[in-house]
Scaffold this motif. Sequence first.
Motif, PDB file in Angstrom:
ATOM      1  N   VAL A  58     -22.745  -1.078   8.371  1.00 17.66           N
ATOM      2  CA  VAL A  58     -22.008   0.088   8.406  1.00 17.66           C
ATOM      3  C   VAL A  58     -21.420   0.398   9.626  1.00 17.66           C
ATOM      4  CG1 VAL A  58     -21.740   2.511   7.641  1.00 17.66           C
ATOM      5  CG2 VAL A  58     -23.160   0.717   6.167  1.00 17.66           C
ATOM      6  N   GLU A  62     -17.570   4.594   9.285  1.00 22.00           N
ATOM      7  CA  GLU A  62     -17.843   4.542   7.577  1.00 22.00           C
ATOM      8  C   GLU A  62     -19.033   5.448   7.485  1.00 22.00           C
ATOM      9  OE1 GLU A  62     -16.484  -0.180   6.534  1.00 22.00           O
ATOM     10  OE2 GLU A  62     -18.552   0.290   7.521  1.00 22.00           O
ATOM     11  N   ALA A 109     -18.286  -0.148   1.673  1.00 20.45           N
ATOM     12  CA  ALA A 109     -18.853  -0.090   3.324  1.00 20.45           C
ATOM     13  C   ALA A 109     -19.816  -1.151   3.821  1.00 20.45           C
ATOM     14  CB  ALA A 109     -19.297   1.286   3.726  1.00 20.45           C
TER      15      ALA A 109
END
Length: 117
Positions: A58, A62, A109
Amino acid sequence: MRIRIAAAALAGLLAFAPSALAQQSPAPPQRPQRPAGIEARQQRQADRIRAGRRAGEVTNQELRRLRQAERRIQREELRFRRSGDGLSRREVGKIQRDLNQAHRAIRRATHNRRDRG
């Protein structure tokens, strides 16, 4: 005579065989029970976000977006709870839909092949 005895014995075996087999077969494996409810689901999703962050799946952008969505859902739930006697079915449905959307965002994500680098 022998045929009648054999037929009666066979019928007796067939009548009791299914119950005997059912008693001997092991129970199918069950999934472990996990806590139900909105709070538990929010906690599991927060854990997934943290795990994705630790694994480098991630990005910062995000992470910011996912946490913002998490806070929005928590504020919405708090507003619903303050408005009356707990949560109505309609309010629970709205929160569940929001959690479903957040779940999909977390999935995207953590699986979009972008990483923190």
